[in-house]
Design an enzyme around this catalytic site. Structure first.
Site, mmCIF file in Angstrom:
data_model
loop_
_atom_site.group_PDB
_atom_site.id
_atom_site.type_symbol
_atom_site.label_atom_id
_atom_site.label_comp_id
_atom_site.label_asym_id
_atom_site.label_seq_id
_atom_site.Cartn_x
_atom_site.Cartn_y
_atom_site.Cartn_z
ATOM 1 N N ASP A 1 76.406 22.710 67.948
ATOM 2 C CA ASP A 1 77.391 21.753 68.683
ATOM 3 C C ASP A 1 76.699 20.222 68.569
ATOM 4 O O ASP A 1 76.734 19.683 67.442
ATOM 5 C CB ASP A 1 77.617 22.077 70.070
ATOM 6 C CG ASP A 1 78.323 21.371 71.107
ATOM 7 O OD1 ASP A 1 78.929 20.544 70.661
ATOM 8 O OD2 ASP A 1 78.345 21.452 72.189
ATOM 9 N N VAL B 1 85.077 26.693 73.748
ATOM 10 C CA VAL B 1 85.296 28.138 73.079
ATOM 11 C C VAL B 1 84.313 28.907 73.905
ATOM 12 O O VAL B 1 83.502 28.581 74.423
ATOM 13 C CB VAL B 1 84.998 28.186 71.486
ATOM 14 C CG1 VAL B 1 86.123 27.873 70.704
ATOM 15 C CG2 VAL B 1 83.739 27.466 71.248
#
Ligand code: PRP
Length: 208
Positions: free
Chosen positions: A126, A176
């Site tokens: 990320d 997610v």
């Protein structure tokens, strides 16, 4: 290293407002299934083939980052049919909600990786803070080579200059969950990757 490009998020964006495919039990929590079980299984098999090819003559040590990587790791290494060693590093970001806060190491590596080919496996890349810190921690241990493999890559969220050598899926900037990934420690057991409904985390400032 032979490496095929990561599977682009083909068609993934078009699914973002389509709840079809979400099991009834999860429909109130999830907007959509972003990556299905079948898609994951196919991609994991092909990543395993790449890794086998690249490490066939190497002394491979897989270093998996707890906790989110558990499903990906279990599926991946069962498909890799060359000898390997396996160890874990516990690392977690404790911050406000879903923002990447301070990193805390909760378990240290036990295997000696000196002179060996280390492949770090994680579920998602990320901001890159976690992977960068783990790489900084492993380099002084003098592995022969240090590479990285992630199932999901949110390139648009990157803060640190770090990339993965093996990427399962490049995904858009959505929250997610599933297949090991959590929200407040829930949803890790979903067998697919889904998009969390934004009404469940509206009070938070950043998506993940
Ligand atoms: C998640 C994920 C990665 C990391 C990626 O871990 O498993 O390790 O965040 O984020 P970054 O690139 O912004 O650093 P988390 O700290 O949530 O712990 P978990 O694996 O136990 O869910």
């Amino acid at each position: 290293m032979r490496q095929t490009p990561p599977v682009r998020a083909q068609g993934l964006e078009s699914r973002l407002s389509n709840t079809r495919g979400v099991p009834a039990r999860w429909r109130s929590d999830l907007d959509c299934v972003l990556i299905s079980q079948a898609q994951i299984a196919r991609r994991v098999r092909s990543l395993a083939r790449e890794i086998e090819g690249d490490y066939r003559t190497r002394d491979l040590v897989i270093v998996s980052l707890l906790n989110g990587t558990v499903m990906f790791l279990a599926d991946l290494i069962r498909q890799v049919s060359i000898p390997l060693r396996l160890d874990f590093i516990g690392v977690s970001s404790y911050g406000a909600g879903t923002t990447s806060g301070e990193l805390v190491f909760t378990k240290e590596l036990r295997l000696d990786v000196k002179g060996r080919d280390v492949l770090i496996v994680d579920d998602i890349l990320d901001t890159g803070r976690t992977l960068k810190r783990v790489i900084q921690r492993l380099r002084p241990l003098k592995p022969r080579r240090l590479r990285t493999c992630v199932l999901l890559d949110k390139t648009s969220r990157r803060i640190e200059k770090v990339n993965a050598d093996y990427v399962g899926f490049a995904i858009p900037d959505v929250f997610v969950v599933g297949y090991g990934l959590d929200y407040a420690e829930r949803y890790r057991n979903l067998p697919f990757v889904g998009v969390l409904s934004d009404r469940l985390y509206t009070s938070l400032t950043t998506p993940q």
